[in-house]
Design a protein around this motif. Structure first.
Motif, mmCIF file in Angstrom:
data_model
loop_
_atom_site.group_PDB
_atom_site.id
_atom_site.type_symbol
_atom_site.label_atom_id
_atom_site.label_comp_id
_atom_site.label_asym_id
_atom_site.label_seq_id
_atom_site.Cartn_x
_atom_site.Cartn_y
_atom_site.Cartn_z
ATOM 1 N N ALA A 148 0.815 -1.221 0.000
ATOM 2 C CA ALA A 148 0.000 0.000 0.000
ATOM 3 C C ALA A 148 0.844 1.265 0.000
ATOM 4 O O ALA A 148 0.450 2.287 -0.584
ATOM 5 C CB ALA A 148 -0.942 -0.001 1.200
ATOM 6 N N ASP A 149 2.015 1.225 0.632
ATOM 7 C CA ASP A 149 2.843 2.432 0.757
ATOM 8 C C ASP A 149 3.945 2.515 -0.299
ATOM 9 O O ASP A 149 4.794 3.411 -0.222
ATOM 10 C CB ASP A 149 3.467 2.485 2.157
ATOM 11 N N ASP A 150 3.949 1.608 -1.259
ATOM 12 C CA ASP A 150 4.974 1.641 -2.302
ATOM 13 C C ASP A 150 4.630 2.748 -3.299
ATOM 14 O O ASP A 150 3.627 2.672 -4.019
ATOM 15 C CB ASP A 150 5.045 0.290 -3.023
ATOM 16 N N ALA A 151 5.456 3.783 -3.325
ATOM 17 C CA ALA A 151 5.176 4.945 -4.176
ATOM 18 C C ALA A 151 5.117 4.578 -5.652
ATOM 19 O O ALA A 151 4.466 5.270 -6.448
ATOM 20 C CB ALA A 151 6.240 6.026 -3.951
ATOM 21 N N ARG A 152 5.777 3.502 -6.037
ATOM 22 C CA ARG A 152 5.788 3.114 -7.445
ATOM 23 C C ARG A 152 4.420 2.628 -7.921
ATOM 24 O O ARG A 152 4.168 2.565 -9.127
ATOM 25 C CB ARG A 152 6.843 2.027 -7.674
ATOM 26 N N LEU A 153 3.536 2.308 -6.989
ATOM 27 C CA LEU A 153 2.190 1.861 -7.340
ATOM 28 C C LEU A 153 1.127 2.903 -7.001
ATOM 29 O O LEU A 153 -0.069 2.620 -7.073
ATOM 30 C CB LEU A 153 1.860 0.556 -6.605
ATOM 31 N N ALA A 154 1.569 4.113 -6.670
ATOM 32 C CA ALA A 154 0.632 5.130 -6.170
ATOM 33 C C ALA A 154 -0.483 5.428 -7.155
ATOM 34 O O ALA A 154 -1.634 5.666 -6.752
ATOM 35 C CB ALA A 154 1.388 6.409 -5.833
ATOM 36 N N ASP A 155 -0.195 5.440 -8.452
ATOM 37 C CA ASP A 155 -1.208 5.762 -9.456
ATOM 38 C C ASP A 155 -1.547 4.572 -10.340
ATOM 39 O O ASP A 155 -2.179 4.735 -11.388
ATOM 40 C CB ASP A 155 -0.730 6.929 -10.327
ATOM 41 N N ASP A 156 -1.121 3.401 -9.963
ATOM 42 C CA ASP A 156 -1.311 2.215 -10.796
ATOM 43 C C ASP A 156 -2.667 1.572 -10.487
ATOM 44 O O ASP A 156 -2.968 1.293 -9.320
ATOM 45 C CB ASP A 156 -0.194 1.206 -10.536
ATOM 46 N N PRO A 157 -3.496 1.323 -11.501
ATOM 47 C CA PRO A 157 -4.818 0.735 -11.236
ATOM 48 C C PRO A 157 -4.768 -0.727 -10.811
ATOM 49 O O PRO A 157 -5.758 -1.260 -10.297
ATOM 50 C CB PRO A 157 -5.536 0.876 -12.586
ATOM 51 N N ARG A 158 -3.639 -1.397 -11.012
ATOM 52 C CA ARG A 158 -3.592 -2.835 -10.744
ATOM 53 C C ARG A 158 -3.704 -3.170 -9.259
ATOM 54 O O ARG A 158 -4.274 -4.205 -8.898
ATOM 55 C CB ARG A 158 -2.312 -3.437 -11.340
ATOM 56 N N LEU A 159 -3.163 -2.312 -8.396
ATOM 57 C CA LEU A 159 -3.236 -2.609 -6.964
ATOM 58 C C LEU A 159 -4.676 -2.562 -6.454
ATOM 59 O O LEU A 159 -5.151 -3.535 -5.854
ATOM 60 C CB LEU A 159 -2.331 -1.671 -6.171
ATOM 61 N N PRO A 160 -5.433 -1.473 -6.660
ATOM 62 C CA PRO A 160 -6.822 -1.496 -6.183
ATOM 63 C C PRO A 160 -7.677 -2.534 -6.918
ATOM 64 O O PRO A 160 -8.615 -3.092 -6.319
ATOM 65 C CB PRO A 160 -7.329 -0.067 -6.453
ATOM 66 N N ALA A 161 -7.367 -2.841 -8.177
ATOM 67 C CA ALA A 161 -8.138 -3.868 -8.894
ATOM 68 C C ALA A 161 -7.918 -5.238 -8.262
ATOM 69 O O ALA A 161 -8.869 -6.026 -8.108
ATOM 70 C CB ALA A 161 -7.737 -3.882 -10.367
ATOM 71 N N ALA A 162 -6.662 -5.524 -7.903
ATOM 72 C CA ALA A 162 -6.373 -6.812 -7.252
ATOM 73 C C ALA A 162 -7.052 -6.889 -5.885
ATOM 74 O O ALA A 162 -7.641 -7.917 -5.517
ATOM 75 C CB ALA A 162 -4.866 -6.993 -7.112
ATOM 76 N N ARG A 163 -6.992 -5.807 -5.127
ATOM 77 C CA ARG A 163 -7.668 -5.774 -3.833
ATOM 78 C C ARG A 163 -9.170 -6.011 -3.997
ATOM 79 O O ARG A 163 -9.790 -6.779 -3.240
ATOM 80 C CB ARG A 163 -7.452 -4.409 -3.178
ATOM 81 N N ALA A 164 -9.747 -5.320 -4.979
ATOM 82 C CA ALA A 164 -11.185 -5.446 -5.198
ATOM 83 C C ALA A 164 -11.563 -6.888 -5.489
ATOM 84 O O ALA A 164 -12.554 -7.410 -4.941
ATOM 85 C CB ALA A 164 -11.604 -4.546 -6.358
ATOM 86 N N HIS A 165 -10.795 -7.540 -6.341
ATOM 87 C CA HIS A 165 -11.086 -8.929 -6.706
ATOM 88 C C HIS A 165 -11.051 -9.837 -5.472
ATOM 89 O O HIS A 165 -11.938 -10.678 -5.275
ATOM 90 C CB HIS A 165 -10.082 -9.396 -7.752
ATOM 91 N N LEU A 166 -10.042 -9.646 -4.630
ATOM 92 C CA LEU A 166 -9.909 -10.508 -3.453
ATOM 93 C C LEU A 166 -10.936 -10.159 -2.380
ATOM 94 O O LEU A 166 -11.465 -11.047 -1.709
ATOM 95 C CB LEU A 166 -8.490 -10.429 -2.896
ATOM 96 N N TRP A 167 -11.219 -8.874 -2.218
ATOM 97 C CA TRP A 167 -12.274 -8.506 -1.263
ATOM 98 C C TRP A 167 -13.622 -9.073 -1.698
ATOM 99 O O TRP A 167 -14.430 -9.498 -0.876
ATOM 100 C CB TRP A 167 -12.358 -6.979 -1.133
ATOM 101 N N GLU A 168 -13.847 -9.080 -3.003
ATOM 102 C CA GLU A 168 -15.089 -9.661 -3.510
ATOM 103 C C GLU A 168 -15.164 -11.151 -3.149
ATOM 104 O O GLU A 168 -16.223 -11.661 -2.781
ATOM 105 C CB GLU A 168 -15.150 -9.467 -5.030
ATOM 106 N N GLN A 169 -14.024 -11.828 -3.226
ATOM 107 C CA GLN A 169 -14.007 -13.256 -2.925
ATOM 108 C C GLN A 169 -14.325 -13.546 -1.460
ATOM 109 O O GLN A 169 -14.925 -14.577 -1.148
ATOM 110 C CB GLN A 169 -12.641 -13.852 -3.287
ATOM 111 N N VAL A 170 -13.901 -12.637 -0.572
ATOM 112 C CA VAL A 170 -14.151 -12.878 0.863
ATOM 113 C C VAL A 170 -15.450 -12.232 1.336
ATOM 114 O O VAL A 170 -15.751 -12.242 2.529
ATOM 115 C CB VAL A 170 -12.967 -12.381 1.726
#
Length: 420
Positions: free
Chosen positions: A355-377
């Protein structure tokens, strides 16, 4: 909007024409200006008058005349008209020059190694190659590097200036030079392919022209260095990934995730070739990042269905890749693989560490991956918000539509109503 056949042809021919001019005349920066003018002329005339019988020769002739005009003007200003007087236009050639590369060589490949010359900074190497060889616009190159377009414009200009100031010659690299430049060459080809397979912006998901050009250039490099396992690994990775392209887009241009793709539409010939290549490359010596990524792609492609995917093997391969590359996207993909092999909660715990990695600050892949896994749980509200966040970060319209559709479904479906 899809490109027209003329636009497709011009994109394919542009680096070949630029390579021919630089080989004959030098003057990389001026040659690129001349080629751009020839492309503009062709784009205006060919749809109206028809494509000439020899379109590459037409472009070389027009670009060479323009280049000669530009150079004559420059040389006159510098009082070197005697040099200009000795130039010969391509239409006057009757035999190949003595320094022309062998028939099985390719001007585009020589241009690729020129752009990756060690006299250039790594950033300029990659930026200039993506622009001159890959045919990406400056804006697309900037997005690939996650920097402002103005910054990328300066990098490309500095690269051209460096080539001009150092007098780099247009010729096939020696064996020693190949080794020095190979890492940059492979990285450039990887970026070109990635932009084609997962377009960063625009209405469509894919740019088949870029993936095809990256594969073509990777084949040329692999032919040049057949015993290099990383070169072979990169080619295998491209073939195995591109094999899924026909199933990646739905009937209305929508993104189809791998788990829902019709695997019968995957290109079996590319999968067979890619598996053969990576199987031969892995035992040759030190295993590099491209080989590991190709091995991961092979595991995906060889699975008969999404449910039959060997996620434990993929997780182990990502752990090997993490030991090679400090790349947050690799860590993100590893987290998803862990979720598939050990449970969504385990994957979410790993994503939290990113979450705190600045290299992913504007990357859509991190919240998309979270969303997919949150949906699963079953965390529907968190998943919906994460899908929305991913959509706002994405610059690709098809990806935005897909992510917003996932969020809308979570808003419309009642709990337990079939969320996946």
């Amino acid at each position: 909007m899809p490109e027209t056949p003329v636009e497709d042809l011009l994109r394919e021919l542009a680096p070949q024409v630029l390579g021919a001019l630089v080989r004959r005349y030098g003057h990389f920066d001026t040659a690129e200006d001349a080629v751009q003018e020839a492309l503009i002329a062709a784009a205006g005339r060919w749809p109206r008058d028809g494509v000439p019988e020899n379109p590459r020769g037409w472009l070389i002739t027009v670009a060479s005349r323009r280049l000669t005009d530009l150079l004559r003007r420059e040389q006159a200003r510098m009082r070197r008209e005697d040099t200009v007087a000795r130039w010969v236009l391509p239409e006057q050639w009757r035999a190949p020059p003595a320094d022309r590369p062998a028939a099985d060589a390719d001007d585009t490949l020589i241009l690729l190694f020129l752009c990756c010359h060690p006299a250039l900074s790594p950033a300029s190497q990659i930026a200039l190659t993506l622009r001159a060889v890959g045919g990406l616009s400056t804006a697309e190159v900037a997005r690939a590097f996650l920097v402002p377009e103005a910054t990328m414009t300066r990098r490309i200009s500095r690269g051209k200036q460096r080539i001009r100031d150092t007098g780099l010659r247009f010729a096939p690299p020696t064996d020693a030079e190949r080794g020095d430049r190979l890492a940059a060459v492979l990285h450039v080809l990887y970026l070109i392919f990635t932009e084609g397979y997962a377009r960063t912006a625009g209405p469509g998901l894919l740019r088949a022209d870029l993936t095809a050009e990256a594969i073509r250039l990777a084949r040329l490099v692999q032919r040049l260095l057949p015993e290099d396992p990383e070169v072979t690994g990169l080619l295998a990775l491209m073939l195995l990934t591109d094999a899924r392209a026909p199933a990646r887009i739905g009937p209305h241009g929508e993104l189809v995730p791998m788990a829902e793709q019709d695997r019968g539409r995957w290109r079996a010939d590319q999968i067979a070739e890619g598996v053969e290549l990576i199987t031969a490359a892995l035992p040759r010596g030190v295993v590099g990042a491209y080989q590991v990524q190709a091995a991961i792609a092979a595991v995906h492609d060889e699975a008969l269905s999404a449910a039959a995917t060997d996620w434990a093997q993929i997780t182990a391969l990502y752990e090997v890749l993490l030991g090679i590359s400090d790349n947050p996207v690799v860590a993100l993909n590893h987290a998803v693989a862990v979720a598939m092999s050990r449970g969504a909660s385990a994957g979410l715990a790993l994503l939290a560490d990113l979450a705190d990695d600045a290299r992913l600050a504007d990357d859509p892949r991190l919240p998309a991956a979270r969303a997919h896994l949150w949906e699963q749980v079953g965390e529907r509200i968190a998943a919906r918000e994460a899908y929305r966040m991913a959509a706002t970060r994405s610059t690709n319209l098809a990806q935005q539509r897909y992510l917003n559709a996932r969020a809308d479904r979570l808003a419309d479906d009642p709990p337990g109503g079939g969320s996946r």
